[in-house]
Every structure is written in structure tokens, then in C-alpha cells.
Design a protein around this motif. Sequence first.
Motif, PDB file in Angstrom:
ATOM      1  N   LEU A   2       0.825  -1.214   0.000  1.00  0.00           N
ATOM      2  CA  LEU A   2       0.000   0.000   0.000  1.00  0.00           C
ATOM      3  C   LEU A   2       0.861   1.267   0.000  1.00  0.00           C
ATOM      4  N   TYR A   3       1.890   1.291   0.816  1.00  0.00           N
ATOM      5  CA  TYR A   3       2.767   2.469   0.873  1.00  0.00           C
ATOM      6  C   TYR A   3       3.545   2.651  -0.430  1.00  0.00           C
ATOM      7  N   HIS A   4       4.003   1.543  -0.996  1.00  0.00           N
ATOM      8  CA  HIS A   4       4.703   1.638  -2.286  1.00  0.00           C
ATOM      9  C   HIS A   4       3.749   2.148  -3.366  1.00  0.00           C
ATOM     10  N   ALA A   5       2.514   1.650  -3.370  1.00  0.00           N
ATOM     11  CA  ALA A   5       1.546   2.101  -4.370  1.00  0.00           C
ATOM     12  C   ALA A   5       1.235   3.586  -4.184  1.00  0.00           C
ATOM     13  N   ALA A   6       1.061   4.010  -2.942  1.00  0.00           N
ATOM     14  CA  ALA A   6       0.773   5.421  -2.682  1.00  0.00           C
ATOM     15  C   ALA A   6       1.955   6.301  -3.101  1.00  0.00           C
ATOM     16  N   PHE A   7       3.151   5.871  -2.770  1.00  0.00           N
ATOM     17  CA  PHE A   7       4.340   6.640  -3.144  1.00  0.00           C
ATOM     18  C   PHE A   7       4.482   6.711  -4.664  1.00  0.00           C
ATOM     19  N   ASN A   8       4.287   5.591  -5.341  1.00  0.00           N
ATOM     20  CA  ASN A   8       4.374   5.586  -6.808  1.00  0.00           C
ATOM     21  C   ASN A   8       3.287   6.462  -7.430  1.00  0.00           C
ATOM     22  N   ALA A   9       2.101   6.493  -6.828  1.00  0.00           N
ATOM     23  CA  ALA A   9       1.025   7.341  -7.340  1.00  0.00           C
ATOM     24  C   ALA A   9       1.391   8.819  -7.191  1.00  0.00           C
ATOM     25  N   VAL A  10       1.988   9.177  -6.070  1.00  0.00           N
ATOM     26  CA  VAL A  10       2.418  10.571  -5.874  1.00  0.00           C
ATOM     27  C   VAL A  10       3.488  10.949  -6.898  1.00  0.00           C
ATOM     28  N   VAL A  11       4.456  10.071  -7.117  1.00  0.00           N
ATOM     29  CA  VAL A  11       5.505  10.335  -8.109  1.00  0.00           C
ATOM     30  C   VAL A  11       4.886  10.491  -9.496  1.00  0.00           C
ATOM     31  N   LEU A  12       3.934   9.629  -9.827  1.00  0.00           N
ATOM     32  CA  LEU A  12       3.269   9.703 -11.131  1.00  0.00           C
ATOM     33  C   LEU A  12       2.489  11.008 -11.279  1.00  0.00           C
ATOM     34  N   LEU A  13       1.781  11.433 -10.242  1.00  0.00           N
ATOM     35  CA  LEU A  13       1.017  12.679 -10.309  1.00  0.00           C
ATOM     36  C   LEU A  13       1.928  13.898 -10.452  1.00  0.00           C
ATOM     37  N   VAL A  14       3.036  13.907  -9.737  1.00  0.00           N
ATOM     38  CA  VAL A  14       3.985  15.028  -9.859  1.00  0.00           C
ATOM     39  C   VAL A  14       4.588  15.075 -11.267  1.00  0.00           C
ATOM     40  N   ALA A  15       4.961  13.922 -11.790  1.00  0.00           N
ATOM     41  CA  ALA A  15       5.531  13.873 -13.143  1.00  0.00           C
ATOM     42  C   ALA A  15       4.498  14.303 -14.180  1.00  0.00           C
ATOM     43  N   ALA A  16       3.255  13.825 -14.043  1.00  0.00           N
ATOM     44  CA  ALA A  16       2.209  14.198 -14.993  1.00  0.00           C
ATOM     45  C   ALA A  16       1.902  15.694 -14.930  1.00  0.00           C
ATOM     46  N   SER A  17       1.884  16.260 -13.724  1.00  0.00           N
ATOM     47  CA  SER A  17       1.628  17.700 -13.624  1.00  0.00           C
ATOM     48  C   SER A  17       2.770  18.508 -14.235  1.00  0.00           C
ATOM     49  N   GLY A  18       3.989  18.019 -14.120  1.00  0.00           N
ATOM     50  CA  GLY A  18       5.119  18.688 -14.769  1.00  0.00           C
ATOM     51  C   GLY A  18       5.012  18.646 -16.281  1.00  0.00           C
ATOM     52  N   VAL A  19       4.606  17.508 -16.824  1.00  0.00           N
ATOM     53  CA  VAL A  19       4.431  17.389 -18.278  1.00  0.00           C
ATOM     54  C   VAL A  19       3.326  18.325 -18.756  1.00  0.00           C
ATOM     55  N   VAL A  20       2.221  18.379 -18.029  1.00  0.00           N
ATOM     56  CA  VAL A  20       1.113  19.256 -18.411  1.00  0.00           C
ATOM     57  C   VAL A  20       1.559  20.722 -18.357  1.00  0.00           C
ATOM     58  N   ALA A  21       2.306  21.092 -17.341  1.00  0.00           N
ATOM     59  CA  ALA A  21       2.783  22.474 -17.232  1.00  0.00           C
ATOM     60  C   ALA A  21       3.688  22.842 -18.404  1.00  0.00           C
ATOM     61  N   VAL A  22       4.563  21.931 -18.796  1.00  0.00           N
ATOM     62  CA  VAL A  22       5.448  22.202 -19.925  1.00  0.00           C
ATOM     63  C   VAL A  22       4.664  22.316 -21.228  1.00  0.00           C
ATOM     64  N   LEU A  23       3.698  21.426 -21.421  1.00  0.00           N
ATOM     65  CA  LEU A  23       2.913  21.453 -22.659  1.00  0.00           C
ATOM     66  C   LEU A  23       2.011  22.681 -22.754  1.00  0.00           C
ATOM     67  N   ARG A  24       1.537  23.185 -21.645  1.00  0.00           N
ATOM     68  CA  ARG A  24       0.696  24.392 -21.663  1.00  0.00           C
ATOM     69  C   ARG A  24       1.508  25.629 -22.002  1.00  0.00           C
ATOM     70  N   ARG A  25       2.764  25.641 -21.717  1.00  0.00           N
ATOM     71  CA  ARG A  25       3.614  26.794 -22.042  1.00  0.00           C
ATOM     72  C   ARG A  25       3.842  26.905 -23.538  1.00  0.00           C
ATOM     73  N   ARG A  26       3.759  25.821 -24.244  1.00  0.00           N
ATOM     74  CA  ARG A  26       4.006  25.817 -25.678  1.00  0.00           C
ATOM     75  C   ARG A  26       2.848  26.391 -26.357  1.00  0.00           C
TER      76      ARG A  26
END
Length: 111
Positions: free
Chosen positions: A87-111
Motif C-alpha cells: 500500500l505504501y509503495h503504491a501510494a508513493f508511486n502514485a504521488v511520483v506519477l502525479l507530480v511527473a504528470a503535472s510537470g508534463v502538463v505544465a510544460v505542454l501548456r507553455r508551448r
Amino acid sequence: MTETGTPETDADGETDRRSGVAGRSQSRSAPDGGSGLRSLDRGELVRYVQYGALAVLVLVVLVATANLYTSVSAAIDVWVSDRYRPLYHAAFNAVVLLVAASGVVAVLRRR
């Protein structure tokens, strides 16, 4: 040449003195000594140095992120009981995935 025998000039005011044909002079050598490479002005040089520094910093961030990920996973293995580790590994991986996805969205919106 005009009818009066004087060379014509182009919009830039440049004339080929050898042939009298308006336009860029073919007798000029390149500013780099004829090798075909152009010299960088100060602004371009600063920009390339900044790009190089950015590349180095991105590499450092990637290494630090990988180390943080493995350290947090190791901490989960030490501090969390066997029953709750998935459960902790899944939660941690989900947080990492959400942070990475938000970074990708932020970069794509700047273009």
C-alpha cells in the motif's frame, strides 16, 4: 551599372565593386576567415552557456530524483510492516506519477 557608368546599389546600399552588380559583394570573405562558420555574438554565447548549464542541472535533478526514489522505497521497507508495504509503495508511486504528470502538463501548456 546604370547608363552613366556608375555601379548600382541595393536596398542595403551595398554594391559589388568588381562587377558593378547590385547586391551582396562576392569579393568579401566570411567573418570567420572563409571557413563558412559564422561567429557568435555575445547574446548567442550567453544563451548557449545557459542551455549547457540547464542540461547539466537537469542531469543532476534526474540523478537526485532516482536516489530519492530508492531511498524512500528503502525507508518504506524498513519502517512499514510487511503487511502494509504494498500500500505504501503504491501510494508513493502514485504521488511520483502525479507530480511527473503535472510537470508534463505544465510544460505542454507553455508551448
